[in-house]
Design an enzyme around this catalytic site. Structure first.
Site, PDB file in Angstrom:
ATOM      1  N   ARG A  56      -2.938 -27.864 -24.090  1.00  0.00           N
ATOM      2  CA  ARG A  56      -1.812 -27.306 -24.827  1.00  0.00           C
ATOM      3  C   ARG A  56      -0.490 -27.945 -24.383  1.00  0.00           C
ATOM      4  O   ARG A  56       0.397 -28.218 -25.192  1.00  0.00           O
ATOM      5  CB  ARG A  56      -1.757 -25.790 -24.630  1.00  0.00           C
ATOM      6  CG  ARG A  56      -0.652 -25.148 -25.452  1.00  0.00           C
ATOM      7  CD  ARG A  56      -0.745 -23.630 -25.423  1.00  0.00           C
ATOM      8  NE  ARG A  56       0.184 -23.064 -26.385  1.00  0.00           N
ATOM      9  CZ  ARG A  56       1.104 -22.160 -26.086  1.00  0.00           C
ATOM     10  NH1 ARG A  56       1.210 -21.709 -24.849  1.00  0.00           N
ATOM     11  NH2 ARG A  56       1.915 -21.705 -27.011  1.00  0.00           N
ATOM     12  N   ASN A  88       6.716 -20.489 -24.580  1.00  0.00           N
ATOM     13  CA  ASN A  88       6.178 -20.921 -23.282  1.00  0.00           C
ATOM     14  C   ASN A  88       5.171 -19.946 -22.690  1.00  0.00           C
ATOM     15  O   ASN A  88       4.671 -20.192 -21.606  1.00  0.00           O
ATOM     16  CB  ASN A  88       7.330 -21.079 -22.281  1.00  0.00           C
ATOM     17  CG  ASN A  88       7.985 -19.738 -21.973  1.00  0.00           C
ATOM     18  OD1 ASN A  88       7.624 -18.712 -22.533  1.00  0.00           O
ATOM     19  ND2 ASN A  88       8.939 -19.757 -21.067  1.00  0.00           N
TER      20      ASN A  88
HETATM   21  C1  HEM Z   1      -1.623 -26.182 -35.644  1.00  0.00           C
HETATM   22  C2  HEM Z   1      -0.624 -25.566 -35.076  1.00  0.00           C
HETATM   23  C3  HEM Z   1      -0.753 -24.782 -33.804  1.00  0.00           C
HETATM   24  C4  HEM Z   1      -0.267 -23.537 -33.589  1.00  0.00           C
HETATM   25  C5  HEM Z   1       0.516 -22.692 -34.577  1.00  0.00           C
HETATM   26  C6  HEM Z   1      -0.640 -23.153 -32.255  1.00  0.00           C
HETATM   27  C7  HEM Z   1      -0.322 -21.952 -31.652  1.00  0.00           C
HETATM   28  C8  HEM Z   1      -0.804 -21.505 -30.436  1.00  0.00           C
HETATM   29  C9  HEM Z   1      -0.515 -20.230 -29.846  1.00  0.00           C
HETATM   30  C10 HEM Z   1       0.409 -19.167 -30.449  1.00  0.00           C
HETATM   31  C11 HEM Z   1      -1.220 -20.137 -28.694  1.00  0.00           C
HETATM   32  C12 HEM Z   1      -1.293 -18.942 -27.752  1.00  0.00           C
HETATM   33  C13 HEM Z   1      -0.087 -18.787 -26.887  1.00  0.00           C
HETATM   34  C14 HEM Z   1      -0.186 -17.482 -26.143  1.00  0.00           C
HETATM   35  O1  HEM Z   1      -0.007 -16.445 -26.761  1.00  0.00           O
HETATM   36  O2  HEM Z   1      -0.496 -17.490 -24.952  1.00  0.00           O
HETATM   37  C15 HEM Z   1      -1.944 -21.361 -28.542  1.00  0.00           C
HETATM   38  C16 HEM Z   1      -2.785 -21.648 -27.501  1.00  0.00           C
HETATM   39  C17 HEM Z   1      -3.418 -22.858 -27.330  1.00  0.00           C
HETATM   40  N1  HEM Z   1      -3.270 -23.973 -28.130  1.00  0.00           N
HETATM   41 FE1  HEM Z   1      -2.366 -24.057 -29.920  1.00  0.00          FE
HETATM   42  N2  HEM Z   1      -1.353 -24.169 -31.684  1.00  0.00           N
HETATM   43  C18 HEM Z   1      -1.439 -25.191 -32.593  1.00  0.00           C
HETATM   44  C19 HEM Z   1      -2.040 -26.417 -32.387  1.00  0.00           C
HETATM   45  C20 HEM Z   1      -2.648 -26.797 -31.220  1.00  0.00           C
HETATM   46  C21 HEM Z   1      -3.107 -28.137 -30.928  1.00  0.00           C
HETATM   47  C22 HEM Z   1      -2.908 -29.337 -31.854  1.00  0.00           C
HETATM   48  C23 HEM Z   1      -3.695 -28.090 -29.706  1.00  0.00           C
HETATM   49  C24 HEM Z   1      -4.337 -29.215 -28.906  1.00  0.00           C
HETATM   50  C25 HEM Z   1      -4.976 -30.219 -29.475  1.00  0.00           C
HETATM   51  C26 HEM Z   1      -3.611 -26.728 -29.231  1.00  0.00           C
HETATM   52  C27 HEM Z   1      -4.150 -26.258 -28.058  1.00  0.00           C
HETATM   53  C28 HEM Z   1      -4.039 -24.972 -27.596  1.00  0.00           C
HETATM   54  C29 HEM Z   1      -4.745 -24.485 -26.411  1.00  0.00           C
HETATM   55  C30 HEM Z   1      -5.727 -25.260 -25.565  1.00  0.00           C
HETATM   56  C31 HEM Z   1      -4.335 -23.150 -26.239  1.00  0.00           C
HETATM   57  C32 HEM Z   1      -4.755 -22.215 -25.116  1.00  0.00           C
HETATM   58  C33 HEM Z   1      -3.780 -22.366 -23.981  1.00  0.00           C
HETATM   59  C34 HEM Z   1      -4.174 -21.605 -22.718  1.00  0.00           C
HETATM   60  O3  HEM Z   1      -5.177 -20.893 -22.698  1.00  0.00           O
HETATM   61  O4  HEM Z   1      -3.464 -21.765 -21.723  1.00  0.00           O
HETATM   62  N3  HEM Z   1      -2.948 -25.975 -30.174  1.00  0.00           N
HETATM   63  N4  HEM Z   1      -1.669 -22.187 -29.623  1.00  0.00           N
HETATM   64  C1  LIG Z   2       9.643 -18.424 -20.746  1.00  0.00           C
HETATM   65  O1  LIG Z   2      10.910 -18.378 -21.384  1.00  0.00           O
HETATM   66  C2  LIG Z   2      11.638 -17.217 -21.106  1.00  0.00           C
HETATM   67  C3  LIG Z   2      12.932 -17.276 -21.922  1.00  0.00           C
HETATM   68  O2  LIG Z   2      12.685 -17.603 -23.235  1.00  0.00           O
HETATM   69  C4  LIG Z   2      11.910 -17.159 -19.586  1.00  0.00           C
HETATM   70  O3  LIG Z   2      12.622 -15.969 -19.269  1.00  0.00           O
HETATM   71  C5  LIG Z   2      10.598 -17.182 -18.822  1.00  0.00           C
HETATM   72  O4  LIG Z   2      10.821 -17.278 -17.438  1.00  0.00           O
HETATM   73  C6  LIG Z   2       9.744 -18.382 -19.246  1.00  0.00           C
HETATM   74  N1  LIG Z   2       8.423 -18.267 -18.632  1.00  0.00           N
HETATM   75  C7  LIG Z   2       7.827 -19.274 -18.001  1.00  0.00           C
HETATM   76  C8  LIG Z   2       6.445 -19.011 -17.503  1.00  0.00           C
HETATM   77  O5  LIG Z   2       8.352 -20.355 -17.821  1.00  0.00           O
END
Ligand code: HEM
Ligand SMILES: *[C@@H]1O[C@H](CO)[C@@H](O)[C@H](O)[C@H]1NC(C)=O
Ligand SMILES: *[C@@H]1O[C@H](CO)[C@@H](O)[C@H](O)[C@H]1NC(C)=O
Length: 313
Positions: A56, A88
């Site tokens: 990500r 983030n």
């Molecule tokens: C198509 C548009 C995309 C959107 C709207 C999107 C959105 C998101 C969101 C909202 C999360 C969760 C964040 C959270 O709530 O913790 C996420 C997680 C993730 N995304 Fe995407 N993403 C997109 C494309 C991608 C792409 C292109 C990749 C890599 C090739 C990717 C890889 C990941 C991975 C691996 C996670 C899990 C991260 C973790 O567990 O630490 N995403 N994504």
């Molecule tokens: C993510 O961003 C918020 C502000 O938008 C900040 O307060 C927070 O520390 C950030 N978290 C990390 C894990 O960097």
């Protein structure tokens, strides 16, 4: 005005100033890739969420200012960096890149960019999770700017298919790239905040997004209640969230994907055909994913080889 801004954004992102090559460090730092692989492998052994975090991180890096390690810079003085911007929530494991950089600097100081280290680490993250491997073109330079305000340029999980398509095409990425790269959601975790709008007060007539499988929606609601939601509550993006496979596409076809932006991939015949193809053939998914990763990770416009991935030289 908006059209003009878009044009400028598109143009600047499409500029591939540094030409990349497979043997870029062949003479100057032959062990660069094995050092990165070792760092990712060691971190994964302690924390199985590391590969998802690295994948990500690379995606976020590439979508803002190109893959120039802007995502790795720390905030400094008045400048709030990307990593402190709103999307983030789950960016983490920056220490893995620091560890790789430290080991590389002692082997060949001042040679290998942080952007290249992140691109290599993303490849290793996928491979170490049981996914495909590929040769990473190298020679990216690191950028000197990182702005939290620019993280609004990332696609949002609420995006519909036309918004997703636009976000990708602004970076020179096609519909095929969109569907293949979304398969990155085969790994990892999401916080409730990223999909709450699908399961509570969805619209004027539905509490729950009707594209969600009803029993799956009830499960999500129990994990993410409307009131007193825990800050770290959430769910994996795929039950096999540490294995890089094609389950993600099978889930979309069952209404069991987490984000609207995942479910939106069945909203046009062309994208739906690709989802079905990848759900049926993991091999077809892997082939397309590799091709699209190389394309996404080649967007680069940086200027220097940082000494420390968290600060500009
Ligand atoms: C198509 C548009 C995309 C959107 C709207 C999107 C959105 C998101 C969101 C909202 C999360 C969760 C964040 C959270 O709530 O913790 C996420 C997680 C993730 N995304 Fe995407 N993403 C997109 C494309 C991608 C792409 C292109 C990749 C890599 C090739 C990717 C890889 C990941 C991975 C691996 C996670 C899990 C991260 C973790 O567990 O630490 N995403 N994504
Ligand atoms: C993510 O961003 C918020 C502000 O938008 C900040 O307060 C927070 O520390 C950030 N978290 C990390 C894990 O960097
Ligand atoms: C997607 O969302 C945008 C912005 O809200 C809207 O203008 C557009 O009509 C929507 N497209 C589809 C296919 O729903």
């Amino acid at each position: 005005m908006a059209a003009l801004l878009n044009l400028i954004l598109t143009f600047s992102l499409l500029t591939i100033a540094n030409s990349l090559s497979l043997n870029y460090y062949h003479k100057t730092c032959p062990d660069a890739e094995s050092i990165v692989a070792k760092a990712v492998k060691a971190a994964k052994a302690v924390d199985k969420t590391v590969p998802a975090a690295i994948l990500r991180m690379h995606f976020h890096d590439c979508f803002i200012r190109g893959c120039d390690a802007s995502v790795l810079l720390n905030s400094k003085g008045n400048n709030k960096a990307e990593k402190d911007g709103p999307p983030n929530v789950s960016l983490h494991a920056f220490y893995v890149i620091d560890n790789a950089k430290k080991a590389i600097e002692s082997a060949c100081p001042g040679i290998v960019s942080c952007a290249d280290i992140l691109a290599i680490a993303a490849r290793d993250a996928v491979f170490l999770s049981g996914g495909p491997s590929w040769d990473v073109p190298k020679g990216r330079k690191d950028g000197r700017k990182s702005k939290a305000s620019e993280t609004i340029q990332l696609p949002a999980p609420t995006f519909n298919i036309s918004q997703l398509q636009k976000s990708f095409s602004q970076r020179g990425l096609s519909i095929e790239d969109l569907v293949a790269l979304s398969g990155g959601h085969s790994l990892g975790f999401s916080h409730c905040s990223s999909f709450n709008s699908r399961i509570h007060n969805f619209d004027a007539t539905h509490d729950i997004d009707p594209s969600l499988n009803p029993s799956f929606a009830s499960k999500l609601k129990s994990i993410c209640p409307l009131k007193n939601q825990a800050k770290n509550a959430g769910t994996t993006l795929d039950p096999s969230s540490t294995t890089f496979d094609n389950t993600y596409y099978k889930l979309i076809l069952q209404g069991k994907s987490i984000f609207s932006s995942d479910q939106a991939l069945v909203d046009t015949p062309k994208t739906k055909n690709l989802v079905s193809k990848f759900a049926t053939s993991q091999d077809a998914f892997y082939k397309s994913f590799v091709k699209s990763m190389i394309k996404m990770s080649s967007i680069n416009n940086g200027q220097e080889v940082r000494k420390d991935c968290r600060v500009v030289n």
